[in-house]
Design an enzyme around this catalytic site. Structure first.
Site, PDB file in Angstrom:
ATOM      1  N   GLY A 280       0.804  -1.207   0.000  1.00 19.51           N
ATOM      2  CA  GLY A 280       0.000   0.000   0.000  1.00 19.51           C
ATOM      3  C   GLY A 280       0.841   1.263   0.000  1.00 19.51           C
ATOM      4  O   GLY A 280       1.935   1.328  -0.581  1.00 19.51           O
ATOM      5  N   SER A 281       0.362   2.282   0.703  1.00 25.12           N
ATOM      6  CA  SER A 281       0.989   3.603   0.640  1.00 25.12           C
ATOM      7  C   SER A 281       2.335   3.681   1.347  1.00 25.12           C
ATOM      8  O   SER A 281       3.004   4.710   1.257  1.00 25.12           O
ATOM      9  CB  SER A 281       0.038   4.649   1.244  1.00 25.12           C
ATOM     10  OG  SER A 281      -1.119   4.778   0.448  1.00 25.12           O
ATOM     11  N   THR A 282       2.743   2.627   2.049  1.00 22.83           N
ATOM     12  CA  THR A 282       4.102   2.643   2.615  1.00 22.83           C
ATOM     13  C   THR A 282       5.145   2.640   1.499  1.00 22.83           C
ATOM     14  O   THR A 282       6.322   2.909   1.753  1.00 22.83           O
ATOM     15  CB  THR A 282       4.341   1.423   3.523  1.00 22.83           C
ATOM     16  OG1 THR A 282       4.197   0.214   2.767  1.00 22.83           O
ATOM     17  CG2 THR A 282       3.360   1.416   4.683  1.00 22.83           C
TER      18      THR A 282
END
Length: 594
Positions: A280-282
């Site tokens: 995801g956004s990591t």
């Protein structure tokens, strides 16, 4: 005289024969005698102790007894079988069948009575049942049980490592049994120790990098988070940035490795190193770092994210809302899918792939932990027209929680990647994979995520600057993405000189309350664990001004409360309003689902 002479000659012959058999040619009969009474018995060796980095025991071996039977001897006394069965709690029919099936043998363990307490063994031996004996063995004991079970693993009935550290370092921990020659009487009792064949060598002790205090704190907070959010599973990894040492690794569901059964085998899985998840956004700070390294953007570059979405082939990549014009830092602060898509469009496929490979994606971290997964990161030749863009915000590739924590530790270590290790004082291989200036710039950008206006204000720690990134990835199912999520937070603390890197993964939180984002679910876990770790490890604060301002505000409130006159009793207040949280960032997958 004739009879007397004959008897005398016979006596001389007998004495001569006796001398010949016992003193001159005695090897054959000595061998026969030894075969009946002389035995070589093993001397058990203790397995090495496992301790945490501060010397606190995590796995120890305790002496126990194992009951065994000589079936040849016991089968001659069938009247004693009911007495033995009652003392051991075994059905007399089953015990009689076991003994009769081995009536020609001299050894068998008493069923379910191997590695029991010495007191329990003594109660059975005191009955004096013929052919029943005990021998000394060792049993593994884990004081922390389920809190550290996934790291340690367990041993089997023969004291050999089966999972985790016990398996990875089995040769180091396992001792070498000794042996001695003894003489037994006809009842099987040892009456003489003849000689020592070889001495037992105890196993070597192992000092792990795990800190028992931080480990328990991580396990406790993860358990609390799962109960609070209704999630099905979760993982936490805490790394020492400068050495790559694993300070804590907690997973739920867990199990008690003191009593391992064949049930619920799924709980034995160390999800932090075996489970693959779309990050995801990591992934966004790494996409920005790749752009900075290639010089296609700068920290002051601006990006127009209007109208809040961007085409990706025949699909769309959308933001939570229209953020308008953002600079490079703002893309990370607001977690803009459109912003990172605009950046990655300027990168060649191979450039983006090579950068993420250097940061550890698509390959094992090299920790040596049994069963560690390498992740899924396809070669650019297998990418579709939408792959690179979806990868820029964490879809279309998979990683383990340990890989995510390792990548963030690399950023905190000024671009120097160190192989994670579970052994104290044995740092892994170090490689410079990113320019130190770019790594520092990315960490400063991630600091805005935990400050007002960012997506993870719940990760802020009073007195410390925190850098991090939230993530809320939809779970793939049946070729698409359903309404189930994985909530992330990965971060570093303190920003001025990062000491710890930590990744929190909460799998499948309850979406019915509409509070399933990484900023709401995972960030508070990071805050509570890191706040405790900083205190336990005596890490000095790097944000004194904020801490002093908070102290002054508290003192002022206390002074006002003391100065306020007492008021009459009031009715109980209404229930508090729900806590306002930062927006949940919902990325869109390859199918265009939000």
């Amino acid at each position: 005289m004739l009879v007397g002479g004959a008897l005398g000659l016979g006596a001389v012959a007998l004495v001569g024969r006796a001398v010949d058999l016992q003193l001159i040619d005695n090897a054959f009969y000595q061998q026969k005698a030894d075969a009946r009474v002389r035995r070589e018995v093993p001397i058990p060796a203790s397995r090495g102790m496992i301790t945490d980095r501060n010397g606190e025991p995590l796995a120890i071996s305790s002496p126990v007894e194992s009951l065994w039977i000589n079936p040849q001897e016991l089968s001659k006394h069938p009247d004693r079988l009911p007495e033995l069965a009652q003392a051991t709690g075994l059905p007399v029919e089953d015990l009689a069948r076991e003994v009769s099936q081995r009536a020609e043998k001299e050894f068998m363990y008493v069923p379910r009575h191997r590695r029991i307490s010495p007191a329990a063994a003594k109660r059975v031996l005191d009955l004096g049942v013929p052919g029943v004996f005990s021998q000394r063995e060792y049993r593994r004991f884990y004081p922390q049980a389920d809190a550290v079970a996934h790291v340690l693993g367990f041993t089997n009935i023969d004291d050999r490592g089966q999972e985790g550290v016990e398996l990875a370092f089995d040769e180091w921990l396992a001792g070498k049994p000794g042996a001695q020659n003894v003489i037994r009487d006809r009842h099987g009792r040892i009456v003489e120790h003849v000689n020592l064949v070889r001495a037992a060598e105890p196993g070597k002790d192992l000092v792990l990098s795990i800190d028992r205090r931080i480990q328990f704190l991580a396990y406790r907070e993860l358990k609390h988070a799962l109960e609070e959010t209704g999630a099905s599973a979760g993982s936490i990894v805490v790394l020492e940035v400068s050495t790559g040492e694993v300070l804590a690794m907690a997973n739920l569901p867990s199990y008690n490795n003191n009593r391992v059964t064949g049930e619920n085998r799924d709980a034995h899985r160390n999800r932090a190193v075996t489970d693959l998840i779309e990050p995801g956004s990591t992934m966004k700070p790494l996409t920005v770092a790749a752009g900075l390294e290639k010089g296609i953007i700068s920290p002051t570059s601006t990006f127009n994210t209007s109208p809040g979405w961007i085409p990706n082939g025949r699909y769309r990549t959308s933001d939570f809302r229209n953020y308008g014009v953002l600079d490079t830092t703002g893309i990370i602060t607001k977690s803009s899918n459109v912003g990172v898509s605009l950046i990655v469009q300027k990168l060649q496929n191979q450039e983006f792939y090579d950068f993420l490979r250097r940061m550890g994606y698509g390959q094992s971290t090299g920790s040596g932990f049994p069963g560690e997964a390498a992740g899924l990161f396809p070669d650019p030749s297998r990418w579709s027209g939408t792959s690179k863009q979806t990868m820029s915000y964490g879809y279309g590739l998979s990683a383990t929680p340990l890989q995510i924590a390792h990548a963030y530790a690399t950023l905190g270590n000024r671009g120097r990647a160190i192989t994670p290790t579970f052994v104290k004082g044995h740092p892994g291989e170090a490689r410079q994979v990113l320019d130190p200036g770019i790594a520092d710039e990315i960490v400063r950008m991630m600091q805005t995520v935990t400050e007002p206006g960012g997506t993870a204000t719940r990760a802020a720690i009073l007195g410390y600057h925190v850098a991090g990134k939230t993530g809320t990835a939809r779970k793939a199912s049946g070729g698409g993405y359903d309404r189930r999520y994985v909530a992330f937070f990965a971060g570093l603390v303190p920003v001025e000189n990062p000491r710890f890197a930590m990744a929190v993964v909460i799998d499948d939180p309850d979406t019915s309350r509409n509070m399933y984002g990484g900023g709401y679910v995972s960030a508070p876990v990071f805050q509570r664990v890191m706040e405790g770790a900083l205190r336990l490890m005596d890490v000095p604060p790097d944000d004194i001004d904020t801490w002093l301002a908070a102290q002054a505000a508290n003192d002022a409130r206390r002074a006002r409360a003391e100065a306020r006159p007492a008021s009459p009793a009031r009715p109980a207040p209404a229930a508090p309003a729900p806590i306002e949280t930062a927006p949940v960032i919902a990325a869109r997958g390859p199918g265009g689902q939000p």
